[in-house]
Motif scaffolding. Structure first.
Motif, PDB file in Angstrom:
ATOM      1  N   ARG A   1       4.343  31.003  49.147  1.00  0.00           N
ATOM      2  CA  ARG A   1       5.304  31.898  48.489  1.00  0.00           C
ATOM      3  C   ARG A   1       6.580  31.146  48.102  1.00  0.00           C
ATOM      4  N   ASN A   2       7.056  30.285  48.990  1.00  0.00           N
ATOM      5  CA  ASN A   2       8.288  29.537  48.713  1.00  0.00           C
ATOM      6  C   ASN A   2       8.122  28.586  47.532  1.00  0.00           C
ATOM      7  N   VAL A   3       6.986  27.905  47.474  1.00  0.00           N
ATOM      8  CA  VAL A   3       6.756  26.971  46.369  1.00  0.00           C
ATOM      9  C   VAL A   3       6.645  27.729  45.046  1.00  0.00           C
ATOM     10  N   LEU A   4       5.876  28.788  45.027  1.00  0.00           N
ATOM     11  CA  LEU A   4       5.716  29.569  43.796  1.00  0.00           C
ATOM     12  C   LEU A   4       7.059  30.102  43.297  1.00  0.00           C
ATOM     13  N   ALA A   5       7.900  30.561  44.218  1.00  0.00           N
ATOM     14  CA  ALA A   5       9.188  31.141  43.833  1.00  0.00           C
ATOM     15  C   ALA A   5      10.125  30.117  43.211  1.00  0.00           C
ATOM     16  N   ALA A   6       9.941  28.848  43.543  1.00  0.00           N
ATOM     17  CA  ALA A   6      10.845  27.803  43.049  1.00  0.00           C
ATOM     18  C   ALA A   6      10.440  27.262  41.690  1.00  0.00           C
ATOM     19  N   LEU A   7       9.268  27.623  41.184  1.00  0.00           N
ATOM     20  CA  LEU A   7       8.749  26.996  39.967  1.00  0.00           C
ATOM     21  C   LEU A   7       9.091  27.795  38.711  1.00  0.00           C
ATOM     22  N   PRO A   8       9.464  27.107  37.653  1.00  0.00           N
ATOM     23  CA  PRO A   8       9.708  27.782  36.370  1.00  0.00           C
ATOM     24  C   PRO A   8       8.409  28.334  35.782  1.00  0.00           C
ATOM     25  N   ASP A   9       8.543  29.338  34.920  1.00  0.00           N
ATOM     26  CA  ASP A   9       7.373  29.875  34.223  1.00  0.00           C
ATOM     27  C   ASP A   9       6.654  28.751  33.484  1.00  0.00           C
ATOM     28  N   GLY A  10       5.333  28.802  33.504  1.00  0.00           N
ATOM     29  CA  GLY A  10       4.544  27.830  32.764  1.00  0.00           C
ATOM     30  C   GLY A  10       4.153  26.593  33.549  1.00  0.00           C
ATOM     31  N   THR A  11       4.707  26.425  34.753  1.00  0.00           N
ATOM     32  CA  THR A  11       4.339  25.256  35.561  1.00  0.00           C
ATOM     33  C   THR A  11       2.868  25.361  35.964  1.00  0.00           C
ATOM     34  N   ARG A  12       2.128  24.315  35.725  1.00  0.00           N
ATOM     35  CA  ARG A  12       0.716  24.286  36.124  1.00  0.00           C
ATOM     36  C   ARG A  12       0.644  24.203  37.638  1.00  0.00           C
ATOM     37  N   PHE A  13      -0.183  25.051  38.247  1.00  0.00           N
ATOM     38  CA  PHE A  13      -0.237  25.125  39.699  1.00  0.00           C
ATOM     39  C   PHE A  13      -1.684  24.965  40.150  1.00  0.00           C
TER      40      PHE A  13
END
Length: 294
Positions: free
Chosen positions: A92-104
């Motif tokens: 959850r913490n990593v996802l929340a820190a990423l800008p829209d469009g970041t490949r995950f």
């Protein structure tokens, strides 16, 4: 596809080192995120404890990644490093820190489901739910048992199990199915998925070329070690009593969670991952002697 800036979480771990090396070999700019922040396989290290939101944010701002490979995971819960905190809250913490469009690209586990008796598998399933709801272009990987130099299961857990006593205990009938996959195949799956846009919003089960029973894995382990011992089947009822008692040991030979995962089995077909991600499908028999004798 052009080179990308890739932040790898859990980069100092068994799979992390292989993924970092594979990404770098393809010319990507790789940043190795770990709690210690050490360089990995020539990639610059970045301090990154996924359970600390501010530290995750700092790492993302420093790297400004095009893609994140999220590998952080634990096999045993110890102290405040629980499955919930590391797998669920960390994701959850990593996802929340990423800008829209970041490949995950996300490391889950074969057999991940919320209803699993294994806290590990249940937490992995809940983390998957967060990834799917994130709105990011994601790819989820569910590997089976992963083998390779330095692995924990074949190089330690199974090795200790077959060497600890004059006989080798087999859980129940020993017919639980497994389909181990090599760390090289897993690393290539992440790299190839990153470079293939059509793998976005897909989930791949990562398994090897052959399925084995648990008893067959024990026999292979003995063969790789050059040992001959009788195998003794231990009824599940007795194992259900013995495993909790083992937990009083400083380092139990098997944890409750590992026992739950073993008795559930861990197998799936290796398609479509083998074809879509062009995986070589390394054989366990070829790698096992080098793993157990390290």
């Amino acid at each position: 596809m052009s080179a990308q800036r890739v932040l790898v979480t859990g980069a100092s771990g068994f799979v992390g080192r292989a993924v970092v090396a594979a990404l770098a070999a393809r010319g990507h700019a790789v940043f190795a995120g770990s709690r210690g922040g050490a360089d990995v396989a020539g990639a610059p290290g970045v301090p990154l404890d996924v359970t600390v939101p501010d530290e995750v944010t700092r790492a993302v701002l420093r790297v400004q990644p095009d893609a994140v490979v999220h590998l952080v995971g634990i096999i045993e819960a110890r102290g405040n490093q629980t499955f919930e905190r590391v797998h669920v809250e960390g994701t959850r913490n990593v996802l929340a820190a990423l800008p829209d469009g970041t490949r995950f690209l996300h490391m889950s586990a074969l057999g991940a489901r919320v209803s699993s008796a294994s806290a590990y598998s249940s937490s992995k399933a809940r983390a998957e739910g967060l990834v799917r709801a994130s709105g990011l272009p994601f790819t989820i990987f569910r590997p089976s048992l992963i083998f390779g130099p330095g692995d924990d299961f074949f190089g330690r857990v199974l090795r200790e199990l077959v060497l600890a006593a004059p006989v080798v205990p087999v859980i129940g009938r020993g017919d639980f199915p497994f389909r181990p996959v090599s760390v090289r195949d897993v690393a290539l799956a992440f790299v190839n998925a990153l470079e293939r846009a059509h793998t976005a919003t897909r989930t791949f089960e990562l398994t090897g070329p052959q399925e084995y029973t648990f008893e067959a894995l024990l026999q292979l382990e003995l063969q790789a070690l050059g040992r001959r011992k009788p195998l003794v089947h231990v009824p599940l009822g007795l194992m259900n009593l013995a495993v909790p008692l083992m937990q009083v040991l400083p380092r139990p030979p098997i944890t409750r969670d590992q026992y739950a995962m073993l008795t559930e089995g861990n197998t799936a077909p290796n398609e479509p991952a083998r074809t879509d991600l062009a995986l070589p499908m390394d054989r366990l028999e070829d790698a096992l002697p080098g793993i157990v004798r390290r």
